[in-house]
Each structure stands twice: as C-alpha cells, then as structure tokens.
Design an enzyme around this catalytic site. Structure first.
Site, PDB file in Angstrom:
ATOM      1  N   ARG A  41      -6.206   7.253  -0.158  1.00  0.00           N
ATOM      2  CA  ARG A  41      -5.068   6.332  -0.011  1.00  0.00           C
ATOM      3  C   ARG A  41      -5.332   5.298   1.075  1.00  0.00           C
ATOM      4  O   ARG A  41      -4.989   4.126   0.933  1.00  0.00           O
ATOM      5  CB  ARG A  41      -3.785   7.108   0.302  1.00  0.00           C
TER       6      ARG A  41
ATOM      7  N   ARG B 106       3.953  11.984   6.890  1.00  0.00           N
ATOM      8  CA  ARG B 106       4.698  12.263   5.656  1.00  0.00           C
ATOM      9  C   ARG B 106       4.332  13.635   5.095  1.00  0.00           C
ATOM     10  O   ARG B 106       5.110  14.241   4.368  1.00  0.00           O
ATOM     11  CB  ARG B 106       4.430  11.151   4.622  1.00  0.00           C
TER      12      ARG B 106
ATOM     13  N   PRO C 109       0.813  -1.218   0.000  1.00  0.00           N
ATOM     14  CA  PRO C 109       0.000   0.000   0.000  1.00  0.00           C
ATOM     15  C   PRO C 109       0.850   1.273   0.000  1.00  0.00           C
ATOM     16  O   PRO C 109       2.008   1.246   0.411  1.00  0.00           O
ATOM     17  CB  PRO C 109      -0.798  -0.104   1.304  1.00  0.00           C
TER      18      PRO C 109
ATOM     19  N   ARG D 262      10.076  17.079 -13.196  1.00  0.00           N
ATOM     20  CA  ARG D 262       9.895  18.106 -12.160  1.00  0.00           C
ATOM     21  C   ARG D 262      11.259  18.661 -11.773  1.00  0.00           C
ATOM     22  O   ARG D 262      12.276  17.974 -11.942  1.00  0.00           O
ATOM     23  CB  ARG D 262       9.225  17.490 -10.926  1.00  0.00           C
TER      24      ARG D 262
HETATM   25  N1  LIG Z   1      10.066   1.518   9.116  1.00  0.00           N
HETATM   26  C1  LIG Z   1       9.766   2.816   9.058  1.00  0.00           C
HETATM   27  N2  LIG Z   1       9.640   3.535  10.181  1.00  0.00           N
HETATM   28  C2  LIG Z   1       9.346   4.848  10.143  1.00  0.00           C
HETATM   29  N3  LIG Z   1       9.122   5.547   9.023  1.00  0.00           N
HETATM   30  C3  LIG Z   1       9.221   4.884   7.860  1.00  0.00           C
HETATM   31  C4  LIG Z   1       9.540   3.492   7.804  1.00  0.00           C
HETATM   32  N4  LIG Z   1       9.562   3.116   6.498  1.00  0.00           N
HETATM   33  C5  LIG Z   1       9.270   4.213   5.784  1.00  0.00           C
HETATM   34  N5  LIG Z   1       9.061   5.281   6.594  1.00  0.00           N
HETATM   35  C6  LIG Z   1       8.667   6.638   6.200  1.00  0.00           C
HETATM   36  O1  LIG Z   1       7.310   6.552   5.792  1.00  0.00           O
HETATM   37  C7  LIG Z   1       7.060   7.437   4.699  1.00  0.00           C
HETATM   38  C8  LIG Z   1       6.527   6.633   3.512  1.00  0.00           C
HETATM   39  O2  LIG Z   1       7.556   5.840   2.996  1.00  0.00           O
HETATM   40  P1  LIG Z   1       7.804   5.664   1.429  1.00  0.00           P
HETATM   41  O3  LIG Z   1       7.686   6.980   0.721  1.00  0.00           O
HETATM   42  O4  LIG Z   1       9.049   4.882   1.283  1.00  0.00           O
HETATM   43  O5  LIG Z   1       6.514   4.775   1.103  1.00  0.00           O
HETATM   44  P2  LIG Z   1       6.024   4.199  -0.300  1.00  0.00           P
HETATM   45  O6  LIG Z   1       5.426   2.869  -0.009  1.00  0.00           O
HETATM   46  O7  LIG Z   1       7.139   4.256  -1.280  1.00  0.00           O
HETATM   47  O8  LIG Z   1       4.869   5.251  -0.626  1.00  0.00           O
HETATM   48  P3  LIG Z   1       4.115   5.607  -2.024  1.00  0.00           P
HETATM   49  O9  LIG Z   1       3.595   4.307  -2.584  1.00  0.00           O
HETATM   50  O10 LIG Z   1       3.010   6.526  -1.611  1.00  0.00           O
HETATM   51  O11 LIG Z   1       5.158   6.266  -2.891  1.00  0.00           O
HETATM   52  C9  LIG Z   1       8.369   8.133   4.406  1.00  0.00           C
HETATM   53  O12 LIG Z   1       8.363   9.376   5.051  1.00  0.00           O
HETATM   54  C10 LIG Z   1       9.409   7.188   4.997  1.00  0.00           C
HETATM   55  O13 LIG Z   1      10.587   7.856   5.368  1.00  0.00           O
END
Ligand SMILES: Nc1ncnc2c1ncn2[C@@H]1O[C@H](COP(=O)(O)OP(=O)(O)OP(=O)(O)O)[C@@H](O)[C@H]1O
Length: 248
Positions: free
Chosen positions: A198, A187, A62, A93
């Site tokens: 979301r 975030r 997700p 961008r």
């Molecule tokens: N284990 C963790 N503990 C705390 N914060 C985390 C952890 N893993 C990720 N984050 C933080 O959570 C937020 C979301 O992470 P990330 O952008 O990597 O998610 P994503 O799955 O790639 O999201 P999207 O699909 O929306 O791009 C970021 O700010 C990241 O730094």
C-alpha cells in the site's frame, strides 16, 4: 505585461433616453413604480443567477489517506449530497447491509449490468467485480443532489476519460508520506506485507495528482478542516458563471 482596456463610449450614453421620473415626494413605493415606468417594464423578482447544476464530485487518493472518513463527515455536515453505493459481486460480509454498504449482486447479474452498459465504471478487484451504477446517479441528480464518488486512482483516471471536465476531481493527500505511513500503521487493518504494498503504491499514486482539479490535505487530527475545504470547493463550483454540465 497586459495592456489596459479602453472604453471609448460610455454605456449609459448609448441607451435610449428614459421617460421622465415624477418629482420625488420621499415615498419609496412611488419611487419604485416611477423607476419601473421610466425604464418601461416591471422589475422582476426571479433570481438573477441561474440555479447551479448538480455536481459529480470524484474523491480519490492513496489508500488510508482518509477518503471514507472525509466523505462520511461531509454527509453529516452537508445536505443534498448522495454518496453512490457501489455494486459488487462479492459476498456480503457479516454486518454489511445491502443497499447501504454495497449493492450485492451475483456475478451473472454483474456481467449483465456490464452487457447492458448500466455501469459508469467498473473493475475486477481480487476476483470480485465492483462498479458504479449509472441509474442511481441519474435518479439523484434529477432530484438535485450532488453526487460523490469514491474511487481509487485508476478509477479516477477512467472516470476522467469518460467525464472529462464535466465532473470535479478532488485528490486527497496526507500532509506527508511519513504521516500517511503512521496512519496506515495505526489503522491496524493490514499485515506488514500488505502495508508495504500500500505504501509503495501510495508513493506512485501521488504522481497522479496533476490529473485532478483540486488537492485537499487531510492532515492528522484535521478532518473537519479537510471537510470544510471540500465544502468550499463545492460552494465555489456552484458559484461558477460557466457551470460544469454532466450527462450520464
Ligand atoms: N484527518 C485525520 N486525522 C486522523 N486520522 C484520520 C484522519 N482522516 C482519516 N483518519 C483515519 O485514518 C484511517 C484511514 O482512513 P480511511 O479508512 O477513511 O481511509 P481511506 O482513504 O478510505 O482508505 P482505503 O482506501 O484503504 O479504504 C482511519 O482509521 C481514519 O479514521
């Protein structure tokens, strides 16, 4: 209850009798040569395990669960991994680098990539095309790299239908729905309405976990543990007797 297997013949007794060993004088090299002579051939130094095949690792989960964070850290701690750069028809961008963040192409170029069957998977997201270039995967696999793909849940479903069991599918989840929502709020990249969409989507997406091979919990503050588990999955896959074999 499973019944026990019964060996009726001792494997050693079925073998041809060996040539006699010379009397031992305590010399290891001589014993080695004597064993070779007795068995009738030299002992090879080739590795007994075949070299593992390069893997395609699909990481999904997700929104906000930490896919980018896990992949970024994985690349820092482990060599031999290529994270595929997606091609997109959207405009660059400020701060984005062509070939690093995305391959920026025009819509016409993207359409001809589709036409030429150059893309493993593609999608139209909010009016912009995004797709995975096949050649990039081929090039890096030929160099022995493991390939990491980051896709949304629908992309993972499409890739599963194309790649079947030839790729490894990892589903990333937060430790709880509550934790995921808090992370998305922290975030600060979404409006409240976007957050709601979301979160509702994430609730639905978790049901797709069953179509994956592995689930990794990316718990709050435990990013390194999540990355270690992903590494363990990769290591275990490399130790499989029956390796996955992927052809793009
Ligand atoms: N284990 C963790 N503990 C705390 N914060 C985390 C952890 N893993 C990720 N984050 C933080 O959570 C937020 C979301 O992470 P990330 O952008 O990597 O998610 P994503 O799955 O790639 O999201 P999207 O699909 O929306 O791009 C970021 O700010 C990241 O730094």
């Amino acid at each position: 209850m499973a019944s026990g297997g019964c060996r009726t013949e001792d494997a050693a007794r079925r073998r041809q009798p060996f040539a006699p060993l010379p009397p031992s004088n305590g010399d290891k090299a001589e014993l080695f040569r004597g064993l070779e002579a007795a068995i009738g051939s030299t002992f090879g130094s080739d590795p007994l395990a075949p070299p593992p095949n390069p893997l395609i690792i699909v990481i999904s989960g997700p929104s906000g669960v930490g896919k980018d964070a896990v992949i970024k850290r994985l690349q820092e701690v482990r060599g031999g991994i290529h994270f595929v750069v997606t091609a997109t028809s959207r405009a660059k961008r400020p701060g984005e680098v062509d070939g690093k963040d995305y391959y920026f192409v025009t819509k016409e170029e993207f359409l001809s990539m589709i036409e030429r069957n150059d893309l493993l998977e593609y999608a139209l997201v909010y009016g912009d095309y995004k797709g995975i270039p096949k050649q990039q995967i081929r090039d890096f696999m030929a160099k022995g790299y493991d390939i990491v793909l980051r896709v949304d849940i629908q992309g993972a479903a499409t890739l599963r239908s194309i790649l079947g069991d030839s790729a490894v599918f990892i589903f990333l989840v937060a430790e709880s729905e509550e934790a995921l929502v808090k992370r998305l709020i922290d975030r600060k990249t979404e409006t409240s309405d976007m957050l709601l969409v979301r979160i509702a989507t994430a609730r639905e997406e978790v049901r797709h976990m069953k179509n994956f091979d592995y689930v990794v919990v990316n718990a709050e503050g435990k990013l390194d543990e999540s990355v270690k588990l992903v590494e363990s999955i990769i290591d275990a896959e490399k130790a499989k007797v029956r390796q996955r074999f992927v052809k793009i």
